[in-house]
Motif scaffolding. Structure first.
Motif, PDB file in Angstrom:
ATOM      1  N   GLY A  85       0.806  -1.220   0.000  1.00 51.31           N
ATOM      2  CA  GLY A  85       0.000   0.000   0.000  1.00 51.31           C
ATOM      3  C   GLY A  85       0.832   1.258   0.000  1.00 51.31           C
ATOM      4  O   GLY A  85       0.480   2.252  -0.655  1.00 51.31           O
ATOM      5  N   ASP A  86       1.954   1.245   0.719  1.00 53.30           N
ATOM      6  CA  ASP A  86       2.834   2.418   0.758  1.00 53.30           C
ATOM      7  C   ASP A  86       3.386   2.740  -0.627  1.00 53.30           C
ATOM      8  O   ASP A  86       3.463   3.907  -1.019  1.00 53.30           O
ATOM      9  CB  ASP A  86       3.980   2.190   1.747  1.00 53.30           C
ATOM     10  N   PHE A  87       3.789   1.698  -1.345  1.00 53.58           N
ATOM     11  CA  PHE A  87       4.305   1.896  -2.698  1.00 53.58           C
ATOM     12  C   PHE A  87       3.229   2.514  -3.593  1.00 53.58           C
ATOM     13  O   PHE A  87       3.502   3.449  -4.357  1.00 53.58           O
ATOM     14  CB  PHE A  87       4.779   0.567  -3.287  1.00 53.58           C
ATOM     15  N   LEU A  88       2.021   2.003  -3.495  1.00 50.92           N
ATOM     16  CA  LEU A  88       0.941   2.457  -4.369  1.00 50.92           C
ATOM     17  C   LEU A  88       0.522   3.895  -4.095  1.00 50.92           C
ATOM     18  O   LEU A  88      -0.078   4.550  -4.951  1.00 50.92           O
ATOM     19  CB  LEU A  88      -0.263   1.522  -4.245  1.00 50.92           C
ATOM     20  N   GLN A  89       0.833   4.394  -2.906  1.00 49.93           N
ATOM     21  CA  GLN A  89       0.513   5.778  -2.570  1.00 49.93           C
ATOM     22  C   GLN A  89       1.542   6.770  -3.115  1.00 49.93           C
ATOM     23  O   GLN A  89       1.319   7.983  -3.083  1.00 49.93           O
ATOM     24  CB  GLN A  89       0.397   5.930  -1.051  1.00 49.93           C
ATOM     25  N   GLN A  90       2.645   6.258  -3.630  1.00 53.14           N
ATOM     26  CA  GLN A  90       3.699   7.119  -4.157  1.00 53.14           C
ATOM     27  C   GLN A  90       3.313   7.689  -5.517  1.00 53.14           C
ATOM     28  O   GLN A  90       2.505   7.123  -6.251  1.00 53.14           O
ATOM     29  CB  GLN A  90       5.008   6.328  -4.292  1.00 53.14           C
ATOM     30  N   SER A  91       3.933   8.803  -5.880  1.00 49.11           N
ATOM     31  CA  SER A  91       3.753   9.366  -7.217  1.00 49.11           C
ATOM     32  C   SER A  91       4.405   8.453  -8.247  1.00 49.11           C
ATOM     33  O   SER A  91       5.234   7.600  -7.907  1.00 49.11           O
ATOM     34  CB  SER A  91       4.399  10.755  -7.289  1.00 49.11           C
ATOM     35  N   GLN A  92       4.048   8.609  -9.521  1.00 50.27           N
ATOM     36  CA  GLN A  92       4.656   7.804 -10.582  1.00 50.27           C
ATOM     37  C   GLN A  92       6.168   8.001 -10.612  1.00 50.27           C
ATOM     38  O   GLN A  92       6.928   7.059 -10.839  1.00 50.27           O
ATOM     39  CB  GLN A  92       4.038   8.176 -11.931  1.00 50.27           C
ATOM     40  N   ARG A  93       6.611   9.222 -10.355  1.00 51.35           N
ATOM     41  CA  ARG A  93       8.056   9.510 -10.347  1.00 51.35           C
ATOM     42  C   ARG A  93       8.749   8.743  -9.226  1.00 51.35           C
ATOM     43  O   ARG A  93       9.814   8.145  -9.437  1.00 51.35           O
ATOM     44  CB  ARG A  93       8.270  11.015 -10.180  1.00 51.35           C
ATOM     45  N   ASN A  94       8.145   8.743  -8.036  1.00 51.30           N
ATOM     46  CA  ASN A  94       8.737   8.022  -6.912  1.00 51.30           C
ATOM     47  C   ASN A  94       8.693   6.512  -7.119  1.00 51.30           C
ATOM     48  O   ASN A  94       9.620   5.788  -6.733  1.00 51.30           O
ATOM     49  CB  ASN A  94       8.036   8.399  -5.607  1.00 51.30           C
ATOM     50  N   ARG A  95       7.618   6.029  -7.721  1.00 48.87           N
ATOM     51  CA  ARG A  95       7.524   4.591  -8.012  1.00 48.87           C
ATOM     52  C   ARG A  95       8.667   4.163  -8.936  1.00 48.87           C
ATOM     53  O   ARG A  95       9.294   3.120  -8.726  1.00 48.87           O
ATOM     54  CB  ARG A  95       6.185   4.266  -8.678  1.00 48.87           C
ATOM     55  N   LYS A  96       8.913   4.974  -9.961  1.00 49.78           N
ATOM     56  CA  LYS A  96       9.987   4.651 -10.910  1.00 49.78           C
ATOM     57  C   LYS A  96      11.338   4.608 -10.196  1.00 49.78           C
ATOM     58  O   LYS A  96      12.165   3.724 -10.457  1.00 49.78           O
ATOM     59  CB  LYS A  96      10.012   5.674 -12.044  1.00 49.78           C
ATOM     60  N   ALA A  97      11.566   5.545  -9.281  1.00 53.09           N
ATOM     61  CA  ALA A  97      12.821   5.573  -8.524  1.00 53.09           C
ATOM     62  C   ALA A  97      12.948   4.348  -7.637  1.00 53.09           C
ATOM     63  O   ALA A  97      14.034   3.751  -7.522  1.00 53.09           O
ATOM     64  CB  ALA A  97      12.901   6.851  -7.691  1.00 53.09           C
ATOM     65  N   LEU A  98      11.847   3.947  -7.006  1.00 54.53           N
ATOM     66  CA  LEU A  98      11.868   2.777  -6.123  1.00 54.53           C
ATOM     67  C   LEU A  98      12.114   1.487  -6.903  1.00 54.53           C
ATOM     68  O   LEU A  98      12.667   0.524  -6.362  1.00 54.53           O
ATOM     69  CB  LEU A  98      10.551   2.675  -5.354  1.00 54.53           C
ATOM     70  N   LEU A  99      11.713   1.463  -8.170  1.00 59.37           N
ATOM     71  CA  LEU A  99      11.877   0.272  -9.006  1.00 59.37           C
ATOM     72  C   LEU A  99      13.215   0.242  -9.732  1.00 59.37           C
ATOM     73  O   LEU A  99      13.492  -0.697 -10.486  1.00 59.37           O
ATOM     74  CB  LEU A  99      10.740   0.192 -10.032  1.00 59.37           C
ATOM     75  N   ASP A 100      14.055   1.239  -9.492  1.00 57.02           N
ATOM     76  CA  ASP A 100      15.372   1.266 -10.127  1.00 57.02           C
ATOM     77  C   ASP A 100      16.340   0.363  -9.371  1.00 57.02           C
ATOM     78  O   ASP A 100      16.336   0.320  -8.140  1.00 57.02           O
ATOM     79  CB  ASP A 100      15.916   2.699 -10.138  1.00 57.02           C
ATOM     80  N   ASN A 101      17.182  -0.379 -10.129  1.00 59.46           N
ATOM     81  CA  ASN A 101      18.179  -1.265  -9.523  1.00 59.46           C
ATOM     82  C   ASN A 101      17.513  -2.365  -8.704  1.00 59.46           C
ATOM     83  O   ASN A 101      17.953  -2.726  -7.614  1.00 59.46           O
ATOM     84  CB  ASN A 101      19.153  -0.467  -8.658  1.00 59.46           C
ATOM     85  N   VAL A 102      16.432  -2.917  -9.257  1.00 61.36           N
ATOM     86  CA  VAL A 102      15.651  -3.967  -8.603  1.00 61.36           C
ATOM     87  C   VAL A 102      15.521  -5.152  -9.560  1.00 61.36           C
ATOM     88  O   VAL A 102      15.245  -4.973 -10.741  1.00 61.36           O
ATOM     89  CB  VAL A 102      14.247  -3.451  -8.221  1.00 61.36           C
ATOM     90  N   ASP A 103      15.715  -6.369  -9.039  1.00 56.19           N
ATOM     91  CA  ASP A 103      15.631  -7.560  -9.894  1.00 56.19           C
ATOM     92  C   ASP A 103      14.637  -8.605  -9.397  1.00 56.19           C
ATOM     93  O   ASP A 103      14.523  -9.673 -10.003  1.00 56.19           O
ATOM     94  CB  ASP A 103      17.018  -8.182 -10.067  1.00 56.19           C
ATOM     95  N   ALA A 104      13.929  -8.299  -8.316  1.00 54.70           N
ATOM     96  CA  ALA A 104      12.866  -9.187  -7.850  1.00 54.70           C
ATOM     97  C   ALA A 104      11.793  -8.366  -7.157  1.00 54.70           C
ATOM     98  O   ALA A 104      12.095  -7.386  -6.471  1.00 54.70           O
ATOM     99  CB  ALA A 104      13.413 -10.246  -6.902  1.00 54.70           C
ATOM    100  N   ILE A 105      10.543  -8.778  -7.357  1.00 52.66           N
ATOM    101  CA  ILE A 105       9.402  -8.065  -6.788  1.00 52.66           C
ATOM    102  C   ILE A 105       8.508  -9.046  -6.057  1.00 52.66           C
ATOM    103  O   ILE A 105       8.159 -10.104  -6.598  1.00 52.66           O
ATOM    104  CB  ILE A 105       8.577  -7.356  -7.876  1.00 52.66           C
ATOM    105  N   VAL A 106       8.129  -8.691  -4.825  1.00 48.48           N
ATOM    106  CA  VAL A 106       7.150  -9.442  -4.047  1.00 48.48           C
ATOM    107  C   VAL A 106       5.887  -8.588  -3.966  1.00 48.48           C
ATOM    108  O   VAL A 106       5.967  -7.374  -3.754  1.00 48.48           O
ATOM    109  CB  VAL A 106       7.674  -9.753  -2.632  1.00 48.48           C
ATOM    110  N   CYS A 107       4.715  -9.215  -4.151  1.00 48.28           N
ATOM    111  CA  CYS A 107       3.484  -8.427  -4.165  1.00 48.28           C
ATOM    112  C   CYS A 107       2.296  -9.249  -3.676  1.00 48.28           C
ATOM    113  O   CYS A 107       2.120 -10.407  -4.083  1.00 48.28           O
ATOM    114  CB  CYS A 107       3.209  -7.927  -5.582  1.00 48.28           C
ATOM    115  N   SER A 108       1.472  -8.628  -2.824  1.00 45.71           N
ATOM    116  CA  SER A 108       0.217  -9.240  -2.380  1.00 45.71           C
ATOM    117  C   SER A 108      -0.986  -8.390  -2.772  1.00 45.71           C
ATOM    118  O   SER A 108      -2.114  -8.705  -2.397  1.00 45.71           O
ATOM    119  CB  SER A 108       0.223  -9.442  -0.859  1.00 45.71           C
TER     120      SER A 108
END
Length: 264
Positions: A85-108
Protein backbone atom coordinates in the motif's frame (compact mmCIF):
# COMPACT_ATOMS: atom_id res chain seq x y z
CA UNK A 1 0.31 -1.00 -36.83
CA UNK A 2 -1.16 -3.99 -35.02
CA UNK A 3 -4.91 -4.16 -34.51
CA UNK A 4 -5.47 -3.09 -30.89
CA UNK A 5 -8.60 -5.26 -30.73
CA UNK A 6 -6.48 -8.41 -31.07
CA UNK A 7 -5.28 -9.93 -27.80
CA UNK A 8 -1.54 -10.28 -27.23
CA UNK A 9 -0.52 -13.98 -27.32
CA UNK A 10 0.71 -15.16 -23.92
CA UNK A 11 2.30 -18.36 -22.62
CA UNK A 12 0.18 -19.12 -19.55
CA UNK A 13 1.12 -21.12 -16.44
CA UNK A 14 -1.13 -22.86 -13.92
CA UNK A 15 -0.07 -21.64 -10.48
CA UNK A 16 -3.52 -21.63 -8.88
CA UNK A 17 -7.13 -20.59 -9.30
CA UNK A 18 -6.61 -17.09 -7.93
CA UNK A 19 -3.55 -16.03 -9.92
CA UNK A 20 -2.83 -15.30 -13.58
CA UNK A 21 0.76 -16.10 -14.63
CA UNK A 22 2.32 -15.78 -18.06
CA UNK A 23 5.25 -14.95 -20.33
CA UNK A 24 4.89 -12.72 -23.37
CA UNK A 25 6.18 -13.94 -26.72
CA UNK A 26 7.89 -12.04 -29.54
CA UNK A 27 4.70 -11.66 -31.56
CA UNK A 28 1.70 -9.42 -31.12
CA UNK A 29 3.19 -5.93 -30.95
CA UNK A 30 4.43 -3.03 -33.05
CA UNK A 31 8.19 -2.90 -32.35
CA UNK A 32 10.59 -3.23 -35.29
CA UNK A 33 13.86 -4.98 -36.13
CA UNK A 34 15.39 -7.06 -33.34
CA UNK A 35 12.70 -5.67 -31.02
CA UNK A 36 9.96 -7.13 -33.21
CA UNK A 37 7.41 -7.20 -32.28
CA UNK A 38 6.19 -7.34 -28.68
CA UNK A 39 8.52 -5.59 -26.23
CA UNK A 40 7.38 -3.53 -23.22
CA UNK A 41 10.83 -2.93 -21.71
CA UNK A 42 11.79 0.77 -22.04
CA UNK A 43 15.39 0.19 -20.92
CA UNK A 44 16.76 -1.89 -23.81
CA UNK A 45 16.90 0.70 -26.61
CA UNK A 46 13.54 0.15 -28.28
CA UNK A 47 11.51 3.05 -29.63
CA UNK A 48 9.57 4.37 -26.64
CA UNK A 49 6.50 5.04 -28.74
CA UNK A 50 6.37 1.38 -29.73
CA UNK A 51 6.93 0.33 -26.11
CA UNK A 52 4.00 2.50 -25.03
CA UNK A 53 1.68 0.96 -27.62
CA UNK A 54 2.76 -2.55 -26.63
CA UNK A 55 2.05 -1.78 -22.97
CA UNK A 56 -1.42 -0.57 -23.96
CA UNK A 57 -2.00 -3.80 -25.90
CA UNK A 58 -0.99 -5.92 -22.92
CA UNK A 59 -3.17 -3.89 -20.55
CA UNK A 60 -6.14 -4.35 -22.87
CA UNK A 61 -5.48 -8.09 -23.12
CA UNK A 62 -5.44 -8.37 -19.31
CA UNK A 63 -8.39 -5.97 -18.94
CA UNK A 64 -6.46 -3.63 -16.63
CA UNK A 65 -5.23 -0.06 -16.73
CA UNK A 66 -1.73 0.48 -18.12
CA UNK A 67 -0.56 1.95 -14.80
CA UNK A 68 -1.22 -1.44 -13.17
CA UNK A 69 1.72 -2.99 -15.05
CA UNK A 70 4.76 -3.01 -12.74
CA UNK A 71 8.19 -3.53 -14.33
CA UNK A 72 11.51 -2.74 -12.60
CA UNK A 73 14.74 -1.38 -14.07
CA UNK A 74 16.92 -4.47 -13.63
CA UNK A 75 20.69 -4.38 -13.12
CA UNK A 76 21.64 -8.02 -12.37
CA UNK A 77 21.50 -7.21 -8.66
CA UNK A 78 19.93 -9.27 -5.87
CA UNK A 79 17.75 -6.37 -4.73
CA UNK A 80 14.14 -7.19 -3.84
CA UNK A 81 11.22 -4.77 -3.46
CA UNK A 82 7.84 -5.34 -1.84
CA UNK A 83 4.90 -3.74 -3.62
CA UNK A 84 2.43 -2.77 -0.90
CA UNK A 85 0.00 0.00 0.00
CA UNK A 86 2.83 2.42 0.76
CA UNK A 87 4.31 1.90 -2.70
CA UNK A 88 0.94 2.46 -4.37
CA UNK A 89 0.51 5.78 -2.57
CA UNK A 90 3.70 7.12 -4.16
CA UNK A 91 3.75 9.37 -7.22
CA UNK A 92 4.66 7.80 -10.58
CA UNK A 93 8.06 9.51 -10.35
CA UNK A 94 8.74 8.02 -6.91
CA UNK A 95 7.52 4.59 -8.01
CA UNK A 96 9.99 4.65 -10.91
CA UNK A 97 12.82 5.57 -8.52
CA UNK A 98 11.87 2.78 -6.12
CA UNK A 99 11.88 0.27 -9.01
CA UNK A 100 15.37 1.27 -10.13
CA UNK A 101 18.18 -1.26 -9.52
CA UNK A 102 15.65 -3.97 -8.60
CA UNK A 103 15.63 -7.56 -9.89
CA UNK A 104 12.87 -9.19 -7.85
CA UNK A 105 9.40 -8.07 -6.79
CA UNK A 106 7.15 -9.44 -4.05
CA UNK A 107 3.48 -8.43 -4.17
CA UNK A 108 0.22 -9.24 -2.38
CA UNK A 109 -1.81 -6.41 -3.95
CA UNK A 110 -4.65 -7.69 -6.14
CA UNK A 111 -5.10 -6.51 -9.72
CA UNK A 112 -1.51 -5.50 -10.39
CA UNK A 113 0.47 -7.12 -13.21
CA UNK A 114 3.92 -7.59 -11.65
CA UNK A 115 6.83 -9.02 -13.62
CA UNK A 116 10.42 -9.04 -14.83
CA UNK A 117 12.12 -8.80 -18.23
CA UNK A 118 14.48 -11.40 -19.66
CA UNK A 119 16.17 -12.42 -22.90
CA UNK A 120 18.08 -15.62 -21.89
CA UNK A 121 18.28 -15.01 -18.12
CA UNK A 122 16.01 -17.08 -15.88
CA UNK A 123 12.57 -15.67 -15.02
CA UNK A 124 11.12 -17.25 -11.87
CA UNK A 125 7.59 -16.88 -10.50
CA UNK A 126 6.76 -17.86 -6.91
CA UNK A 127 3.25 -18.20 -5.46
CA UNK A 128 2.20 -18.67 -1.85
CA UNK A 129 -1.45 -19.64 -2.15
CA UNK A 130 -2.12 -19.69 1.60
CA UNK A 131 -1.17 -16.03 1.99
CA UNK A 132 -2.08 -15.04 -1.60
CA UNK A 133 1.29 -13.44 -2.33
CA UNK A 134 3.51 -13.80 -5.38
CA UNK A 135 7.01 -12.90 -6.52
CA UNK A 136 8.75 -12.39 -9.85
CA UNK A 137 12.53 -12.83 -10.11
CA UNK A 138 15.07 -11.97 -12.81
CA UNK A 139 17.98 -14.38 -12.29
CA UNK A 140 20.93 -14.04 -14.64
CA UNK A 141 24.02 -16.00 -13.66
CA UNK A 142 25.16 -13.12 -11.45
CA UNK A 143 21.81 -13.08 -9.70
CA UNK A 144 21.95 -16.84 -9.23
CA UNK A 145 25.42 -16.52 -7.67
CA UNK A 146 24.12 -13.73 -5.40
CA UNK A 147 21.18 -15.98 -4.36
CA UNK A 148 18.43 -13.61 -5.42
CA UNK A 149 16.07 -16.60 -5.18
CA UNK A 150 16.88 -17.14 -1.50
CA UNK A 151 16.69 -13.43 -0.75
CA UNK A 152 13.23 -13.23 -2.34
CA UNK A 153 11.97 -16.24 -0.39
CA UNK A 154 13.29 -14.69 2.83
CA UNK A 155 11.38 -11.50 2.03
CA UNK A 156 8.20 -13.51 1.58
CA UNK A 157 8.81 -15.31 4.87
CA UNK A 158 9.51 -12.08 6.73
CA UNK A 159 6.61 -10.05 5.34
CA UNK A 160 3.95 -12.71 4.81
CA UNK A 161 4.95 -15.71 6.93
CA UNK A 162 5.36 -17.85 3.81
CA UNK A 163 5.96 -21.57 4.31
CA UNK A 164 8.53 -22.54 1.68
CA UNK A 165 7.34 -26.14 1.37
CA UNK A 166 4.00 -24.80 0.13
CA UNK A 167 5.44 -22.53 -2.58
CA UNK A 168 4.53 -23.15 -6.20
CA UNK A 169 7.18 -22.14 -8.71
CA UNK A 170 7.48 -21.57 -12.45
CA UNK A 171 10.87 -21.44 -14.14
CA UNK A 172 9.93 -19.76 -17.42
CA UNK A 173 11.74 -19.91 -20.81
CA UNK A 174 15.46 -19.09 -20.64
CA UNK A 175 18.76 -20.21 -22.13
CA UNK A 176 19.49 -23.94 -21.94
CA UNK A 177 22.63 -25.79 -20.88
CA UNK A 178 23.53 -26.55 -24.50
CA UNK A 179 23.44 -22.86 -25.41
CA UNK A 180 24.94 -21.37 -22.24
CA UNK A 181 28.69 -21.67 -22.73
CA UNK A 182 30.81 -20.02 -20.03
CA UNK A 183 34.48 -19.39 -19.34
CA UNK A 184 36.49 -21.27 -16.74
CA UNK A 185 36.26 -18.29 -14.38
CA UNK A 186 32.44 -18.43 -14.30
CA UNK A 187 32.53 -22.19 -13.76
CA UNK A 188 34.88 -21.67 -10.80
CA UNK A 189 32.58 -19.04 -9.27
CA UNK A 190 29.68 -21.50 -9.27
CA UNK A 191 31.96 -24.21 -7.90
CA UNK A 192 33.23 -21.96 -5.10
CA UNK A 193 29.64 -21.07 -4.15
CA UNK A 194 28.93 -24.74 -3.51
CA UNK A 195 26.71 -25.56 -6.48
CA UNK A 196 26.56 -29.28 -7.38
CA UNK A 197 28.60 -28.97 -10.56
CA UNK A 198 28.04 -32.56 -11.65
CA UNK A 199 24.31 -31.76 -11.77
CA UNK A 200 24.36 -28.30 -13.32
CA UNK A 201 27.31 -28.31 -15.73
CA UNK A 202 28.72 -30.23 -18.67
CA UNK A 203 31.93 -30.12 -20.70
CA UNK A 204 31.05 -29.76 -24.39
CA UNK A 205 33.68 -29.32 -27.12
CA UNK A 206 36.24 -28.50 -24.43
CA UNK A 207 34.11 -25.66 -23.02
CA UNK A 208 32.02 -25.48 -19.87
CA UNK A 209 28.25 -25.17 -20.15
CA UNK A 210 26.01 -24.41 -17.17
CA UNK A 211 22.36 -25.30 -16.72
CA UNK A 212 20.87 -22.20 -15.09
CA UNK A 213 17.46 -23.86 -14.77
CA UNK A 214 18.87 -26.65 -12.64
CA UNK A 215 21.05 -24.20 -10.70
CA UNK A 216 17.90 -22.24 -9.79
CA UNK A 217 15.97 -25.42 -9.02
CA UNK A 218 18.78 -26.57 -6.71
CA UNK A 219 18.72 -23.21 -4.93
CA UNK A 220 14.96 -23.34 -4.54
CA UNK A 221 15.14 -26.79 -2.99
CA UNK A 222 18.02 -25.76 -0.73
CA UNK A 223 15.70 -23.07 0.63
CA UNK A 224 12.93 -25.56 1.33
CA UNK A 225 10.86 -25.63 -1.87
CA UNK A 226 9.79 -29.18 -2.69
CA UNK A 227 10.74 -30.54 -6.10
CA UNK A 228 7.12 -31.37 -6.97
CA UNK A 229 6.27 -27.68 -6.60
CA UNK A 230 8.70 -26.58 -9.32
CA UNK A 231 7.50 -26.36 -12.91
CA UNK A 232 10.11 -26.00 -15.68
CA UNK A 233 8.90 -24.70 -19.02
CA UNK A 234 11.68 -26.57 -20.83
CA UNK A 235 11.85 -23.90 -23.53
CA UNK A 236 15.24 -22.53 -24.65
CA UNK A 237 15.19 -18.87 -25.65
CA UNK A 238 18.43 -19.18 -27.64
CA UNK A 239 17.38 -22.11 -29.82
CA UNK A 240 13.83 -20.76 -30.27
CA UNK A 241 14.72 -17.10 -30.85
CA UNK A 242 11.98 -16.79 -33.45
CA UNK A 243 9.49 -17.26 -30.60
CA UNK A 244 11.43 -15.78 -27.66
CA UNK A 245 13.87 -12.89 -27.39
CA UNK A 246 17.48 -14.04 -26.93
CA UNK A 247 20.28 -11.56 -26.27
CA UNK A 248 22.90 -14.14 -27.25
CA UNK A 249 21.21 -14.64 -30.62
CA UNK A 250 20.03 -11.10 -31.34
CA UNK A 251 22.47 -8.96 -29.33
CA UNK A 252 21.72 -6.81 -26.29
CA UNK A 253 19.95 -4.25 -28.47
CA UNK A 254 16.86 -6.40 -28.85
CA UNK A 255 13.54 -6.98 -27.12
CA UNK A 256 12.77 -8.63 -23.79
CA UNK A 257 10.18 -11.15 -22.67
CA UNK A 258 7.91 -10.17 -19.79
CA UNK A 259 7.18 -12.89 -17.23
CA UNK A 260 4.55 -11.78 -14.77
CA UNK A 261 1.72 -12.62 -12.40
CA UNK A 262 -1.51 -10.94 -11.41
CA UNK A 263 -3.39 -11.81 -8.22
CA UNK A 264 -7.16 -12.04 -8.64
Amino acid sequence: MSDKSVAVPLLHYQLGQHIVAFTTLREGGVSKGDYASFNINPYCGDDLGSVAINRQLLAKTLDIDECQIILPHQTHSNNVIVIDGDFLQQSQRNRKALLDNVDAIVCSEKGLCVGVSTADCVPVLLYDEANHVGAAIHAGWRGVIADIVGKTILQMQTCYDTTTTMLRVVIAPCISLLAFEVGDEVYRIFEEKGFPMSQISSRIANRWHIDLVEAVAWQLQSHGVVSQGIYRSGECTYSASERYFSARQLGIHSGRLFTAFMLK
